[in-house]
Design a protein around this motif. Structure first.
Motif, PDB file in Angstrom:
ATOM      1  N   SER A 242      23.993  47.432  36.585  1.00 24.77           N
ATOM      2  CA  SER A 242      25.149  48.267  36.606  1.00 24.77           C
ATOM      3  C   SER A 242      26.268  47.269  37.243  1.00 24.77           C
ATOM      4  CB  SER A 242      25.317  49.364  37.545  1.00 24.77           C
ATOM      5  OG  SER A 242      26.597  50.245  37.725  1.00 24.77           O
ATOM      6  N   ARG A 243      25.917  46.811  38.432  1.00 25.84           N
ATOM      7  CA  ARG A 243      26.700  45.629  39.108  1.00 25.84           C
ATOM      8  C   ARG A 243      27.415  44.630  38.405  1.00 25.84           C
ATOM      9  NH1 ARG A 243      28.743  45.278  43.958  1.00 25.84           N
ATOM     10  NH2 ARG A 243      29.354  43.415  44.752  1.00 25.84           N
ATOM     11  N   ARG A 244      26.267  44.125  37.343  1.00 30.21           N
ATOM     12  CA  ARG A 244      26.726  42.922  36.499  1.00 30.21           C
ATOM     13  C   ARG A 244      27.631  43.447  35.443  1.00 30.21           C
ATOM     14  NH1 ARG A 244      20.903  41.838  37.100  1.00 30.21           N
ATOM     15  NH2 ARG A 244      20.660  42.975  35.270  1.00 30.21           N
ATOM     16  N   THR A 245      27.447  44.511  34.850  1.00 31.08           N
ATOM     17  CA  THR A 245      28.597  45.422  33.998  1.00 31.08           C
ATOM     18  C   THR A 245      29.944  45.466  34.649  1.00 31.08           C
ATOM     19  OG1 THR A 245      26.572  46.507  33.045  1.00 31.08           O
ATOM     20  CG2 THR A 245      29.025  47.161  32.560  1.00 31.08           C
ATOM     21  N   VAL A 246      29.682  45.891  35.893  1.00 36.36           N
ATOM     22  CA  VAL A 246      31.128  45.766  36.666  1.00 36.36           C
ATOM     23  C   VAL A 246      31.851  44.224  36.585  1.00 36.36           C
ATOM     24  CG1 VAL A 246      32.620  46.216  38.756  1.00 36.36           C
ATOM     25  CG2 VAL A 246      30.955  47.792  37.934  1.00 36.36           C
ATOM     26  N   LEU A 247      31.002  43.142  37.188  1.00 35.10           N
ATOM     27  CA  LEU A 247      31.536  41.967  36.924  1.00 35.10           C
ATOM     28  C   LEU A 247      31.908  41.196  35.648  1.00 35.10           C
ATOM     29  CD1 LEU A 247      28.767  40.916  40.003  1.00 35.10           C
ATOM     30  CD2 LEU A 247      31.247  40.880  40.246  1.00 35.10           C
ATOM     31  N   ARG A 248      31.193  41.791  34.710  1.00 34.72           N
ATOM     32  CA  ARG A 248      31.358  40.994  33.533  1.00 34.72           C
ATOM     33  C   ARG A 248      32.937  41.892  33.152  1.00 34.72           C
ATOM     34  NH1 ARG A 248      26.146  41.917  31.854  1.00 34.72           N
ATOM     35  NH2 ARG A 248      26.623  43.774  31.203  1.00 34.72           N
ATOM     36  N   ALA A 249      33.194  43.041  33.234  1.00 34.61           N
ATOM     37  CA  ALA A 249      34.469  43.739  33.113  1.00 34.61           C
ATOM     38  C   ALA A 249      35.585  43.195  33.864  1.00 34.61           C
ATOM     39  CB  ALA A 249      34.238  45.202  33.400  1.00 34.61           C
ATOM     40  N   LEU A 250      35.294  42.676  34.922  1.00 25.70           N
ATOM     41  CA  LEU A 250      36.419  41.992  35.525  1.00 25.70           C
ATOM     42  C   LEU A 250      36.523  40.564  35.496  1.00 25.70           C
ATOM     43  CD1 LEU A 250      35.712  44.299  38.973  1.00 25.70           C
ATOM     44  CD2 LEU A 250      37.619  44.136  37.333  1.00 25.70           C
ATOM     45  N   ARG A 251      35.884  39.860  34.498  1.00 28.29           N
ATOM     46  CA  ARG A 251      36.289  38.538  34.302  1.00 28.29           C
ATOM     47  C   ARG A 251      37.556  38.157  34.024  1.00 28.29           C
ATOM     48  NH1 ARG A 251      31.093  37.230  30.247  1.00 28.29           N
ATOM     49  NH2 ARG A 251      29.336  37.174  31.999  1.00 28.29           N
ATOM     50  N   GLY A 252      37.999  37.063  34.362  1.00 20.54           N
ATOM     51  CA  GLY A 252      39.552  36.542  34.304  1.00 20.54           C
ATOM     52  C   GLY A 252      40.367  37.423  35.279  1.00 20.54           C
ATOM     53  N   THR A 253      40.052  37.947  36.262  1.00 19.44           N
ATOM     54  CA  THR A 253      40.636  38.544  37.118  1.00 19.44           C
ATOM     55  C   THR A 253      40.583  38.146  38.623  1.00 19.44           C
ATOM     56  OG1 THR A 253      39.355  40.419  38.174  1.00 19.44           O
ATOM     57  CG2 THR A 253      40.544  40.915  36.069  1.00 19.44           C
ATOM     58  N   ASP A 254      41.106  38.197  39.438  1.00 21.33           N
ATOM     59  CA  ASP A 254      41.087  37.787  40.962  1.00 21.33           C
ATOM     60  C   ASP A 254      40.586  38.954  41.817  1.00 21.33           C
ATOM     61  OD1 ASP A 254      42.177  35.180  40.557  1.00 21.33           O
ATOM     62  OD2 ASP A 254      44.160  36.134  40.087  1.00 21.33           O
ATOM     63  N   ALA A 255      39.697  39.596  41.021  1.00 23.72           N
ATOM     64  CA  ALA A 255      39.208  40.863  41.917  1.00 23.72           C
ATOM     65  C   ALA A 255      38.102  40.531  42.770  1.00 23.72           C
ATOM     66  CB  ALA A 255      38.565  41.941  41.101  1.00 23.72           C
ATOM     67  N   VAL A 256      37.995  41.371  44.084  1.00 27.35           N
ATOM     68  CA  VAL A 256      37.052  40.899  44.897  1.00 27.35           C
ATOM     69  C   VAL A 256      36.081  42.507  44.865  1.00 27.35           C
ATOM     70  CG1 VAL A 256      36.346  40.896  47.376  1.00 27.35           C
ATOM     71  CG2 VAL A 256      38.443  39.806  46.344  1.00 27.35           C
ATOM     72  N   VAL A 257      34.989  42.284  44.691  1.00 26.11           N
ATOM     73  CA  VAL A 257      34.104  43.362  44.361  1.00 26.11           C
ATOM     74  C   VAL A 257      33.227  43.724  45.440  1.00 26.11           C
ATOM     75  CG1 VAL A 257      32.404  44.379  42.983  1.00 26.11           C
ATOM     76  CG2 VAL A 257      34.192  42.834  41.907  1.00 26.11           C
ATOM     77  N   GLY A 258      33.459  44.863  46.158  1.00 26.99           N
ATOM     78  CA  GLY A 258      32.495  45.295  47.365  1.00 26.99           C
ATOM     79  C   GLY A 258      31.097  45.528  46.911  1.00 26.99           C
ATOM     80  N   PRO A 259      30.276  46.150  47.922  1.00 23.69           N
ATOM     81  CA  PRO A 259      28.828  46.459  47.535  1.00 23.69           C
ATOM     82  C   PRO A 259      28.849  47.744  46.755  1.00 23.69           C
ATOM     83  CG  PRO A 259      29.241  46.700  49.781  1.00 23.69           C
ATOM     84  CD  PRO A 259      30.482  46.156  49.401  1.00 23.69           C
ATOM     85  N   SER A 260      27.777  48.184  46.119  1.00 23.84           N
ATOM     86  CA  SER A 260      27.741  49.570  45.605  1.00 23.84           C
ATOM     87  C   SER A 260      27.111  50.309  46.877  1.00 23.84           C
ATOM     88  CB  SER A 260      26.644  49.329  44.586  1.00 23.84           C
ATOM     89  OG  SER A 260      27.286  48.805  43.499  1.00 23.84           O
ATOM     90  N   THR A 261      27.664  51.536  46.885  1.00 26.76           N
ATOM     91  CA  THR A 261      27.219  52.365  48.031  1.00 26.76           C
ATOM     92  C   THR A 261      27.079  53.826  47.527  1.00 26.76           C
ATOM     93  OG1 THR A 261      29.568  52.949  48.746  1.00 26.76           O
ATOM     94  CG2 THR A 261      28.420  51.018  49.763  1.00 26.76           C
ATOM     95  N   CYS A 276      36.173  40.515  52.710  1.00 22.77           N
ATOM     96  CA  CYS A 276      36.134  39.324  51.798  1.00 22.77           C
ATOM     97  C   CYS A 276      37.219  38.790  51.176  1.00 22.77           C
ATOM     98  CB  CYS A 276      35.221  39.739  50.648  1.00 22.77           C
ATOM     99  SG  CYS A 276      34.363  38.458  49.727  1.00 22.77           S
ATOM    100  N   ALA A 277      38.241  39.812  50.903  1.00 22.37           N
ATOM    101  CA  ALA A 277      39.421  39.186  50.328  1.00 22.37           C
ATOM    102  C   ALA A 277      40.234  38.354  51.566  1.00 22.37           C
ATOM    103  CB  ALA A 277      40.250  40.401  49.855  1.00 22.37           C
ATOM    104  N   ALA A 278      39.737  38.687  52.736  1.00 20.06           N
ATOM    105  CA  ALA A 278      40.552  38.125  53.780  1.00 20.06           C
ATOM    106  C   ALA A 278      40.159  36.633  53.764  1.00 20.06           C
ATOM    107  CB  ALA A 278      40.380  38.954  55.010  1.00 20.06           C
ATOM    108  N   LEU A 279      38.818  36.260  53.107  1.00 24.25           N
ATOM    109  CA  LEU A 279      38.365  34.902  53.069  1.00 24.25           C
ATOM    110  C   LEU A 279      39.212  33.971  52.582  1.00 24.25           C
ATOM    111  CD1 LEU A 279      34.346  35.742  53.080  1.00 24.25           C
ATOM    112  CD2 LEU A 279      35.914  35.327  54.947  1.00 24.25           C
ATOM    113  N   GLY A 280      40.162  34.367  51.495  1.00 23.35           N
ATOM    114  CA  GLY A 280      40.858  33.522  50.801  1.00 23.35           C
ATOM    115  C   GLY A 280      40.303  32.824  49.778  1.00 23.35           C
ATOM    116  N   LEU A 281      39.158  33.600  49.208  1.00 26.04           N
ATOM    117  CA  LEU A 281      38.333  32.847  47.920  1.00 26.04           C
ATOM    118  C   LEU A 281      39.340  33.170  46.573  1.00 26.04           C
ATOM    119  CD1 LEU A 281      35.017  34.126  48.986  1.00 26.04           C
ATOM    120  CD2 LEU A 281      35.781  31.890  49.491  1.00 26.04           C
ATOM    121  N   GLU A 282      39.194  32.297  45.719  1.00 24.58           N
ATOM    122  CA  GLU A 282      39.931  32.291  44.592  1.00 24.58           C
ATOM    123  C   GLU A 282      38.918  32.959  43.620  1.00 24.58           C
ATOM    124  OE1 GLU A 282      41.486  28.643  43.757  1.00 24.58           O
ATOM    125  OE2 GLU A 282      42.864  28.804  45.198  1.00 24.58           O
ATOM    126  N   GLY A 283      39.634  33.405  42.420  1.00 23.48           N
ATOM    127  CA  GLY A 283      39.190  34.073  41.178  1.00 23.48           C
ATOM    128  C   GLY A 283      38.299  35.280  41.411  1.00 23.48           C
TER     129      GLY A 283
END
Length: 382
Positions: A242-261, A276-283
């Motif tokens: 399910s997590r891989r599905t979310v990551l695939r759906a967000l390809r091409g964005t600058d999204a930061v994906v948190g853990p599943s809870t 994680c967004a505060a780390l300044g990572l790209e993509g």
């Protein structure tokens, strides 16, 4: 509605006497022929339909006895409008509503025409009577469709607002009973898990087209969320697939994906995504790939103090020497003292590494073998 009938009051009274009978016949026809109304006769809905039909027919008879074409129809029109709203609330489609009007009009006309002929209405007046009946029904059905549409739009706005409030309650860590109540008001079925996603507001529309339709987004300000960013809560199962599905759906964005809870703990996923967004990572960023960086950055001031304490013995050396020994200490710790690996990373000869480590031993002494110091130094320099 230009047609004027001007029924004789005696004829109108004869028709009015049969109003309840005509209404019952129309309701029976609707229930028999429109699947959405099957079984409604014995319940409250049957009474609602019967009253609506009687109101409409009574209004029509009043209209038919008038000599002017602009006779008031407000009560019947308002009744039709409210009927449309009620049918939308009961989950019936506008197609079913129009079918009910069509069948009810046919049944009503049949019975009223019979009564009118029995009362002595001539052929020409009967033709005008028919024209008035169906023009009147057109107006009523249009009013009902308007009510149906308005109710759907209104209820849709209310539900959307309830979903937005639910999202905010989840993101801000509201009490479980408050979150459960918000979910019930919104008619939202809790999923197995939720995953928080933070992304630029400009990319939200794209994300919604690819993510689960049950994805939530608050529109009110979310505490701690930087300007220009939006928060989403994506339903998942909590599995790796399910997590891989979310990551695939967000390809091409600058999204930061948190853990599943679990869905009630979605605020935890959101907090980690924010860090994680505060780390300044790209993509596209999967927070699960940056756990060490998140741990090290959890308290930047504490880490700076730890670094200063670890490197204090080097403070009296020349800056260039202190810098080289700092780099060597870091690499030596991370490579567990493997001299060749350290030399490869620092692009120096293995003998140079041996010499620098000797300098470090002179400065730090036995602390280089102390597990507590090794842990502090590793965290400070990682």
């Amino acid at each position: 509605m230009p047609t004027v009938v001007g029924l004789d009051p005696a004829v109108a009274e004869a028709l009015r006497a049969r109003l309840a009978e005509v209404a019952d016949s129309a309701v029976v026809s609707i229930i028999e022929e429109v699947p959405s109304y099957a079984g409604a006769w014995s319940g409250r809905m049957g009474e609602v339909i019967r009253n609506a039909v009687q109101l409409a027919l009574g209004g029509f008879l009043t209209l038919a006895t008038r000599q002017d074409a602009d006779a008031p129809k407000a009560p019947a029109i308002e009744g039709a409008y409210q009927l449309g709203r009620g049918e939308a609330r009961n989950g019936r489609t506008v197609e079913a509503l129009l079918a009910a009007y069509r069948i009810g009009a046919r049944a009503s006309w049949r019975d009223m025409a019979d009564a009118a002929v029995e009362a002595g209405v001539d052929a020409s007046q009967l033709a005008r009577f028919a024209e008035l009946v169906f023009a009147y029904i057109d107006e009523l059905s249009a009013a009902s469709v308007a009510g149906h549409t308005d109710e759907l739009e209104s209820s849709g706005r209310v539900r959307q607002r309830n979903l937005e409030r639910l999202a905010r309650a989840l993101l801000t860590g509201a009490p479980a009973d408050a979150i459960n109540a918000a979910a019930q008001r919104a008619g939202w079925e809790p999923p197995g898990a939720l995953t928080a996603v933070i992304l630029p507001e400009s990319q939200v529309s794209h994300a919604f087209t690819a993510l689960d339709p049950g994805t939530l987004q608050p529109t009110d300000d979310v505490p701690g969320l930087p300007e220009g960013l939006a928060s989403l809560l994506v339903p998942t199962t909590g599995s790796a697939t399910s997590r891989r599905t979310v990551l695939r759906a967000l390809r091409g964005t600058d999204a930061v994906v948190g853990p599943s809870t679990t869905w009630l703990d979605a605020s935890g996923s959101h907090r980690r995504a924010l860090r994680c967004a505060a780390l300044g990572l790209e993509g596209l960023v999967d927070s699960d790939d940056h756990l060490a960086a998140l741990v090290l950055g959890a308290d930047s001031e504490a880490r700076a103090d730890l670094r200063a304490r670890v490197l204090a013995p080097l403070a009296d050396l020349r800056p260039s020497t202190a810098e080289k020994l700092t780099d060597t200490l870091r690499s030596w710790l991370l490579h567990h003292g493997r001299r060749d690996a350290v030399a490869e990373e620092l692009f120096v000869h293995a003998q140079t590494v041996r010499y620098r480590v000797g300098q470090l031993r002179e400065v730090y002494g036995d602390r280089l073998e102390d597990p507590a110091f090794v842990l502090d130094a590793t965290l400070a320099l990682a």
